[in-house]
Design a protein around this motif. Structure first.
Motif, mmCIF file in Angstrom:
data_model
loop_
_atom_site.group_PDB
_atom_site.id
_atom_site.type_symbol
_atom_site.label_atom_id
_atom_site.label_comp_id
_atom_site.label_asym_id
_atom_site.label_seq_id
_atom_site.Cartn_x
_atom_site.Cartn_y
_atom_site.Cartn_z
ATOM 1 N N THR A 81 -2.037 -0.088 9.103
ATOM 2 C CA THR A 81 -2.482 -0.365 10.479
ATOM 3 C C THR A 81 -3.990 -0.181 10.609
ATOM 4 O O THR A 81 -4.666 -0.971 11.274
ATOM 5 C CB THR A 81 -1.754 0.564 11.463
ATOM 6 N N PHE A 82 -4.517 0.855 9.976
ATOM 7 C CA PHE A 82 -5.959 1.099 9.939
ATOM 8 C C PHE A 82 -6.690 -0.139 9.410
ATOM 9 O O PHE A 82 -7.655 -0.621 10.010
ATOM 10 C CB PHE A 82 -6.216 2.315 9.038
ATOM 11 N N ALA A 83 -6.215 -0.664 8.282
ATOM 12 C CA ALA A 83 -6.855 -1.821 7.657
ATOM 13 C C ALA A 83 -6.736 -3.073 8.520
ATOM 14 O O ALA A 83 -7.687 -3.859 8.634
ATOM 15 C CB ALA A 83 -6.240 -2.063 6.281
ATOM 16 N N ASN A 84 -5.573 -3.281 9.131
ATOM 17 C CA ASN A 84 -5.388 -4.461 9.981
ATOM 18 C C ASN A 84 -6.408 -4.500 11.115
ATOM 19 O O ASN A 84 -7.006 -5.544 11.397
ATOM 20 C CB ASN A 84 -3.969 -4.474 10.563
ATOM 21 N N GLY A 85 -6.600 -3.363 11.785
ATOM 22 C CA GLY A 85 -7.558 -3.316 12.883
ATOM 23 C C GLY A 85 -8.974 -3.570 12.419
ATOM 24 O O GLY A 85 -9.723 -4.344 13.032
ATOM 25 N N ALA A 86 -9.362 -2.928 11.316
ATOM 26 C CA ALA A 86 -10.721 -3.074 10.803
ATOM 27 C C ALA A 86 -11.012 -4.504 10.368
ATOM 28 O O ALA A 86 -12.063 -5.077 10.700
ATOM 29 C CB ALA A 86 -10.938 -2.109 9.645
ATOM 30 N N VAL A 87 -10.081 -5.096 9.637
ATOM 31 C CA VAL A 87 -10.265 -6.468 9.151
ATOM 32 C C VAL A 87 -10.348 -7.454 10.316
ATOM 33 O O VAL A 87 -11.169 -8.384 10.306
ATOM 34 C CB VAL A 87 -9.124 -6.854 8.181
ATOM 35 N N SER A 88 -9.534 -7.255 11.343
ATOM 36 C CA SER A 88 -9.553 -8.180 12.481
ATOM 37 C C SER A 88 -10.912 -8.182 13.178
ATOM 38 O O SER A 88 -11.392 -9.223 13.626
ATOM 39 C CB SER A 88 -8.449 -7.822 13.479
ATOM 40 N N ILE A 89 -11.562 -7.012 13.245
ATOM 41 C CA ILE A 89 -12.874 -6.914 13.897
ATOM 42 C C ILE A 89 -13.963 -7.546 13.033
ATOM 43 O O ILE A 89 -14.790 -8.323 13.523
ATOM 44 C CB ILE A 89 -13.197 -5.441 14.217
ATOM 45 N N LEU A 90 -13.966 -7.230 11.742
ATOM 46 C CA LEU A 90 -14.983 -7.803 10.847
ATOM 47 C C LEU A 90 -14.830 -9.316 10.734
ATOM 48 O O LEU A 90 -15.821 -10.054 10.677
ATOM 49 C CB LEU A 90 -14.887 -7.149 9.462
ATOM 50 N N ASP A 91 -13.592 -9.783 10.732
ATOM 51 C CA ASP A 91 -13.347 -11.229 10.677
ATOM 52 C C ASP A 91 -13.850 -11.908 11.948
ATOM 53 O O ASP A 91 -14.446 -12.988 11.888
ATOM 54 C CB ASP A 91 -11.853 -11.484 10.485
ATOM 55 N N ALA A 92 -13.621 -11.270 13.097
ATOM 56 C CA ALA A 92 -14.084 -11.849 14.372
ATOM 57 C C ALA A 92 -15.604 -11.930 14.430
ATOM 58 O O ALA A 92 -16.152 -12.779 15.141
ATOM 59 C CB ALA A 92 -13.560 -11.012 15.536
ATOM 60 N N LEU A 93 -16.289 -11.059 13.678
ATOM 61 C CA LEU A 93 -17.758 -11.053 13.657
ATOM 62 C C LEU A 93 -18.319 -11.928 12.529
ATOM 63 O O LEU A 93 -19.506 -11.870 12.232
ATOM 64 C CB LEU A 93 -18.274 -9.620 13.519
ATOM 65 N N TYR A 94 -17.450 -12.715 11.919
ATOM 66 C CA TYR A 94 -17.837 -13.697 10.903
ATOM 67 C C TYR A 94 -18.462 -13.074 9.661
ATOM 68 O O TYR A 94 -19.460 -13.581 9.123
ATOM 69 C CB TYR A 94 -18.772 -14.757 11.510
ATOM 70 N N CYS A 95 -17.881 -11.985 9.186
ATOM 71 C CA CYS A 95 -18.321 -11.406 7.919
ATOM 72 C C CYS A 95 -17.874 -12.302 6.764
ATOM 73 O O CYS A 95 -16.773 -12.856 6.787
ATOM 74 C CB CYS A 95 -17.752 -10.012 7.741
ATOM 75 N N ASP A 96 -18.729 -12.418 5.770
ATOM 76 C CA ASP A 96 -18.395 -13.201 4.579
ATOM 77 C C ASP A 96 -17.697 -12.352 3.522
ATOM 78 O O ASP A 96 -16.888 -12.860 2.740
ATOM 79 C CB ASP A 96 -19.668 -13.799 3.965
ATOM 80 N N PHE A 97 -18.047 -11.058 3.486
ATOM 81 C CA PHE A 97 -17.503 -10.152 2.486
ATOM 82 C C PHE A 97 -17.015 -8.868 3.148
ATOM 83 O O PHE A 97 -17.564 -8.434 4.157
ATOM 84 C CB PHE A 97 -18.569 -9.769 1.442
ATOM 85 N N LEU A 98 -15.993 -8.269 2.550
ATOM 86 C CA LEU A 98 -15.614 -6.897 2.865
ATOM 87 C C LEU A 98 -15.664 -6.134 1.548
ATOM 88 O O LEU A 98 -14.949 -6.480 0.601
ATOM 89 C CB LEU A 98 -14.214 -6.815 3.469
ATOM 90 N N CYS A 99 -16.526 -5.120 1.485
ATOM 91 C CA CYS A 99 -16.665 -4.339 0.256
ATOM 92 C C CYS A 99 -16.217 -2.904 0.505
ATOM 93 O O CYS A 99 -16.690 -2.253 1.438
ATOM 94 C CB CYS A 99 -18.109 -4.366 -0.244
ATOM 95 N N PHE A 100 -15.311 -2.417 -0.324
ATOM 96 C CA PHE A 100 -14.771 -1.065 -0.158
ATOM 97 C C PHE A 100 -14.915 -0.283 -1.456
ATOM 98 O O PHE A 100 -15.023 -0.857 -2.548
ATOM 99 C CB PHE A 100 -13.293 -1.120 0.265
#
Length: 407
Positions: A81-100
């Protein structure tokens, strides 16, 4: 333009985080860095050491361009659930990459693991339930189920899902896949300090857990492990408010809540299951501290983290009905906490096409998700003396996003 997204708690921001940030910029050739950061309460069910505003300052001073808040309903949840929320926000802001950061350090095993589990979803879930019936915790059941599923000659091709950062990284990759995001996941190998390390093993890199332990043990010699600005901000916060935040500060509030709630009221709290209300009631009266209370209620079936999150929900009075009526895969808004001059320019150019409302200043809430954030803020500052408490709560509504000039 390359836009990098990262998911952080910065509790506090330390040299390991700075390494992750700088390496992530390098491998993605990032022009803009957007961090989605947990607010007042964190994924392991703990209050943040200092406020989200102070941690936003840490992030901006270290090279992040935009800081937005991960809502309470996602921030205090299991990894999926933590990841779902975070990804939805970064995706809405048009991020090209997610680095963890991860123990694996390579993205290919994450992609293969996600492919395997998405193809074997029903069987994997059945294995988890099988192991849960033996009395082990949910995370342990997941680990055992995965080991069963991928046993064989190709096992080394997959990630080790018994390691905390690998688990979270897998869920980021899964969320990107499930939400059909165009973001490309990538990872940096964690160095020197493990996620749960309690002691300093390196001259410059330490886990946030060991840094907090040192602070609350009266050892303020943490300057070798954190950037200068982090060190200054922590000291300034403590000097100004006469307190840093940890669970022991909230124990009397928690004890009052549990002792005055009925069993039905406790049962209504999110994550209270299988008669846990009886166990909480049984042990709270004799508990002398939060640590002592946790040691009393800890069982093989329920992890320390899970029980801390449950206690957080009791403290904030977050009920099952409140969480269950939310759509828990995606956030419904973006709360802007701070930005650099580069970040401000990026938002100005892109905000019209962002499909979620961007909140830069709170007013009367019309959003159930945001209501929980406001309630978390009220709870977080309850340990402060008056008039500081009231001023900090007013600041929650009056504070505009922090602006940081890189030049």
């Amino acid at each position: 333009m390359n836009v990098l997204g990262i998911v952080v708690e910065y509790n506090p921001l330390h040299n390991g985080h700075l390494f992750h940030l700088n390496e992530s910029k390098k491998i993605t050739n990032a022009d803009v860095v957007i961090a989605v950061m947990s607010g007042y309460f964190l994924q392991r069910g703990e209050p943040a050491l200092v406020s989200k505003w102070t941690r936003t300052e840490m992030a901006l001073a270290s090279g992040v361009d935009i800081v937005v808040e991960l809502p309470y309903a996602f921030a205090t949840q299991k990894a999926e659930t933590f990841a779902n929320g975070a990804v939805s926000i970064l995706d809405a802001l048009y991020c090209d990459f997610l680095c963890f950061g991860s123990e694996a350090g390579k993205i290919e095993p994450f992609l293969l693991t996600n492919e395997l589990l998405s193809q074997s979803n029903e069987y994997y879930d059945a294995l988890i339930q099988k192991y849960m019936k033996t009395g082990v915790s949910y995370p342990k059941a997941q680990t055992l189920a995965f080991q069963n599923l991928c046993s064989g000659e190709h096992q080394s091709s997959y990630i080790d899902l018994s390691l905390p950062n690998n688990i979270l990284g897998y869920h980021y990759v899964k969320a990107i896949h499930d939400q059909r995001s165009k973001m490309k996941p990538t990872t940096i190998k964690r160095t020197s300090a493990g996620y749960h390390d309690l002691h300093f093993h390196s001259p410059t890199i330490a886990s946030a857990t060991s840094i907090r332990k040192a602070i609350f043990s009266g050892n303020l010699q943490i300057d070798a492990y954190v950037p200068d600005q982090t060190f200054k901000l922590i000291n300034n916060y403590e000097e100004k408010y006469k307190s840093l935040h940890q669970w022991e500060c909230y124990f009397q509030l928690l004890k009052y809540r549990i002792m005055t709630m009925s069993l039905d009221d406790i049962n209504a709290i999110y994550e209270v299951e299988e008669g846990l209300e009886y166990r909480l009631k049984q042990h709270i009266q004799k508990a002398t501290s939060f640590q002592n209370f946790m040691e009393r209620i800890k069982t093989k079936r329920y992890t320390w983290t899970r029980l801390q999150r449950l206690c957080t929900h009791i403290l904030t009075n977050t009920t099952k009905s409140q969480i269950n009526k939310l759509t828990m895969q995606k956030s419904s808004y973006i709360r802007l906490l701070g930005m650099s001059d580069i970040g401000q320019k990026y938002l100005s150019e892109h905000k019209k096409k962002v499909n979620l409302p961007i909140i830069s200043k709170l007013s009367t809430s019309q959003d159930s998700l945001l209501d929980l954030d406001i309630k978390a803020a009220h709870t977080y500052f309850m340990i402060m003396p008056e008039p500081i408490r009231t001023k900090l709560l007013q600041k929650e509504f009056a504070t505009p996003p922090i602006r940081f000039n890189k030049n």
